[in-house]
Design a protein around this motif. Sequence first.
Motif, PDB file in Angstrom:
ATOM      1  N   TYR A   1     -28.189  -5.503   0.371  1.00 22.82           N
ATOM      2  CA  TYR A   1     -27.644  -4.455   1.197  1.00 22.82           C
ATOM      3  C   TYR A   1     -26.267  -4.918   1.710  1.00 22.82           C
ATOM      4  O   TYR A   1     -26.400  -6.237   2.122  1.00 22.82           O
ATOM      5  CB  TYR A   1     -28.739  -4.208   2.494  1.00 22.82           C
ATOM      6  N   THR A   2     -25.269  -4.133   1.693  1.00 25.82           N
ATOM      7  CA  THR A   2     -24.036  -4.387   2.416  1.00 25.82           C
ATOM      8  C   THR A   2     -23.447  -3.485   2.884  1.00 25.82           C
ATOM      9  O   THR A   2     -23.416  -2.053   2.801  1.00 25.82           O
ATOM     10  CB  THR A   2     -23.166  -4.651   0.954  1.00 25.82           C
ATOM     11  N   PHE A   3     -22.765  -3.608   4.256  1.00 20.45           N
ATOM     12  CA  PHE A   3     -21.703  -2.846   4.925  1.00 20.45           C
ATOM     13  C   PHE A   3     -20.400  -3.424   4.693  1.00 20.45           C
ATOM     14  O   PHE A   3     -20.396  -4.585   5.105  1.00 20.45           O
ATOM     15  CB  PHE A   3     -22.161  -2.396   6.236  1.00 20.45           C
ATOM     16  N   ARG A   4     -19.296  -2.698   4.617  1.00 23.48           N
ATOM     17  CA  ARG A   4     -18.115  -3.453   4.238  1.00 23.48           C
ATOM     18  C   ARG A   4     -16.901  -2.546   4.742  1.00 23.48           C
ATOM     19  O   ARG A   4     -16.894  -1.237   4.564  1.00 23.48           O
ATOM     20  CB  ARG A   4     -17.939  -4.071   2.728  1.00 23.48           C
ATOM     21  N   THR A   5     -15.950  -3.255   5.315  1.00 21.50           N
ATOM     22  CA  THR A   5     -14.726  -2.488   5.680  1.00 21.50           C
ATOM     23  C   THR A   5     -13.334  -3.018   4.980  1.00 21.50           C
ATOM     24  O   THR A   5     -13.461  -4.252   4.620  1.00 21.50           O
ATOM     25  CB  THR A   5     -14.337  -2.381   7.228  1.00 21.50           C
ATOM     26  N   TRP A   6     -12.615  -2.060   4.444  1.00 18.87           N
ATOM     27  CA  TRP A   6     -11.422  -2.385   4.001  1.00 18.87           C
ATOM     28  C   TRP A   6     -10.125  -1.730   4.418  1.00 18.87           C
ATOM     29  O   TRP A   6     -10.407  -0.718   4.840  1.00 18.87           O
ATOM     30  CB  TRP A   6     -11.398  -2.040   2.394  1.00 18.87           C
ATOM     31  N   ILE A   7      -8.781  -2.255   4.485  1.00 19.41           N
ATOM     32  CA  ILE A   7      -7.790  -1.780   4.892  1.00 19.41           C
ATOM     33  C   ILE A   7      -6.840  -2.002   3.647  1.00 19.41           C
ATOM     34  O   ILE A   7      -6.604  -3.305   3.437  1.00 19.41           O
ATOM     35  CB  ILE A   7      -6.992  -2.392   6.236  1.00 19.41           C
ATOM     36  N   TYR A   8      -6.086  -0.938   3.236  1.00 19.02           N
ATOM     37  CA  TYR A   8      -5.408  -1.233   1.884  1.00 19.02           C
ATOM     38  C   TYR A   8      -3.762  -0.964   2.350  1.00 19.02           C
ATOM     39  O   TYR A   8      -3.614   0.231   3.083  1.00 19.02           O
ATOM     40  CB  TYR A   8      -5.664  -0.561   0.797  1.00 19.02           C
ATOM     41  N   TYR A   9      -2.879  -1.600   1.957  1.00 21.87           N
ATOM     42  CA  TYR A   9      -1.540  -1.153   2.137  1.00 21.87           C
ATOM     43  C   TYR A   9      -0.892  -1.101   0.529  1.00 21.87           C
ATOM     44  O   TYR A   9      -0.956  -2.462  -0.104  1.00 21.87           O
ATOM     45  CB  TYR A   9      -0.831  -2.256   2.753  1.00 21.87           C
ATOM     46  N   LYS A  10      -0.390  -0.044   0.131  1.00 20.74           N
ATOM     47  CA  LYS A  10       0.289   0.314  -1.052  1.00 20.74           C
ATOM     48  C   LYS A  10       1.727   0.056  -1.187  1.00 20.74           C
ATOM     49  O   LYS A  10       2.457   0.856  -0.669  1.00 20.74           O
ATOM     50  CB  LYS A  10      -0.173   1.663  -1.594  1.00 20.74           C
ATOM     51  N   GLN A  11       2.282  -1.150  -1.421  1.00 13.95           N
ATOM     52  CA  GLN A  11       3.515  -1.432  -1.509  1.00 13.95           C
ATOM     53  C   GLN A  11       4.222  -0.639  -2.138  1.00 13.95           C
ATOM     54  O   GLN A  11       5.305  -0.018  -2.073  1.00 13.95           O
ATOM     55  CB  GLN A  11       4.031  -2.768  -1.711  1.00 13.95           C
ATOM     56  N   ASN A  12       3.726  -0.252  -3.530  1.00 19.13           N
ATOM     57  CA  ASN A  12       4.433   0.552  -4.546  1.00 19.13           C
ATOM     58  C   ASN A  12       3.120   0.891  -5.703  1.00 19.13           C
ATOM     59  O   ASN A  12       2.206   0.480  -5.207  1.00 19.13           O
ATOM     60  CB  ASN A  12       5.682   0.030  -5.149  1.00 19.13           C
TER      61      ASN A  12
ATOM     62  N   THR B   1      -1.698   6.741   6.416  1.00 14.06           N
ATOM     63  CA  THR B   1      -0.451   7.154   5.870  1.00 14.06           C
ATOM     64  C   THR B   1      -0.253   7.148   4.343  1.00 14.06           C
ATOM     65  O   THR B   1      -1.212   7.051   3.677  1.00 14.06           O
ATOM     66  CB  THR B   1       0.664   6.251   6.533  1.00 14.06           C
ATOM     67  N   GLU B   2       0.936   7.408   3.893  1.00 18.67           N
ATOM     68  CA  GLU B   2       1.130   7.572   2.380  1.00 18.67           C
ATOM     69  C   GLU B   2       0.762   6.178   2.081  1.00 18.67           C
ATOM     70  O   GLU B   2       0.371   6.068   0.827  1.00 18.67           O
ATOM     71  CB  GLU B   2       2.528   8.027   2.178  1.00 18.67           C
ATOM     72  N   LYS B   3       1.076   4.970   2.677  1.00 21.03           N
ATOM     73  CA  LYS B   3       0.989   3.779   2.223  1.00 21.03           C
ATOM     74  C   LYS B   3      -0.148   2.997   2.583  1.00 21.03           C
ATOM     75  O   LYS B   3      -0.770   2.078   2.002  1.00 21.03           O
ATOM     76  CB  LYS B   3       2.150   2.928   2.458  1.00 21.03           C
TER      77      LYS B   3
END
Length: 241
Positions: free
Chosen positions: A68-79, A39-41
């Motif tokens: 060696y690395t595998f990584r997942t991220w989830i970001y939430y941009k409040q503003n 989404t936008e955020k």
Amino acid sequence: MKSKISTVILIAVCAFPFKAVAQEHINSWFRTTLSIPITEKIKTDLELQHRRQNDFEGDNLFDKNLMYTFRTWIYYKQNKDVVYAISPFAYFSNYRIIQNASDAISKPTNEYRFSASVELQHELAGNFFIVDRTALEYRAFEGTIENVIRLRNRLSFRYDFNTKCNVSIGDEIFINASGTDAQHFFDHDRLFANFSFKPKHNLKFDIGYIYISRLPRNNIDIVEESNFYLNFTYIVQKRKP
């Protein structure tokens, strides 16, 4: 408040009597990221990383495996100034830092990591920002190695030339909150400089240098590292309805 916390941590680290190792390591870091806007955020990132190091008494920064690395991220941009992130899963294959000839043939240690962070930025002047990121990591190791909770704090300054490129400098300190003895409360410190460039709206390159002072958990000596890195990010474009 965060600046006070960072100051206290820095004073605590400086109070520990460490010895410096004469040999300095030279490493190369490479990372590829697939960034997917939800989404936008909200967005998610998938990262693949490979690091290499010089061999014992050698100076070829591409010589031996380091990680060696595998990584997942989830970001939430409040503003525009506040971003929260969670890494629900990461897998690391860590090779031993080569300090003697036998280290080059040692088997890697496998690690699973879970992380959460918050990043704050404040515009000091036109296009000039101060950025503070605090993260908490839970590091779970295979085998008999005790799991570790690690705290990290990064303070940096960034200047945006335009929407396509910027430069930043800063320092990040890593502290072991549990899973190690008191002598290894300090994990490592990173002093860095970064140049970021977006040749297209969905492509980004980060090129930089990181100087690390590290205290391995199986050592009582500080290991000094010079790290040159190249990161590539591809941003998946959302389809217009």
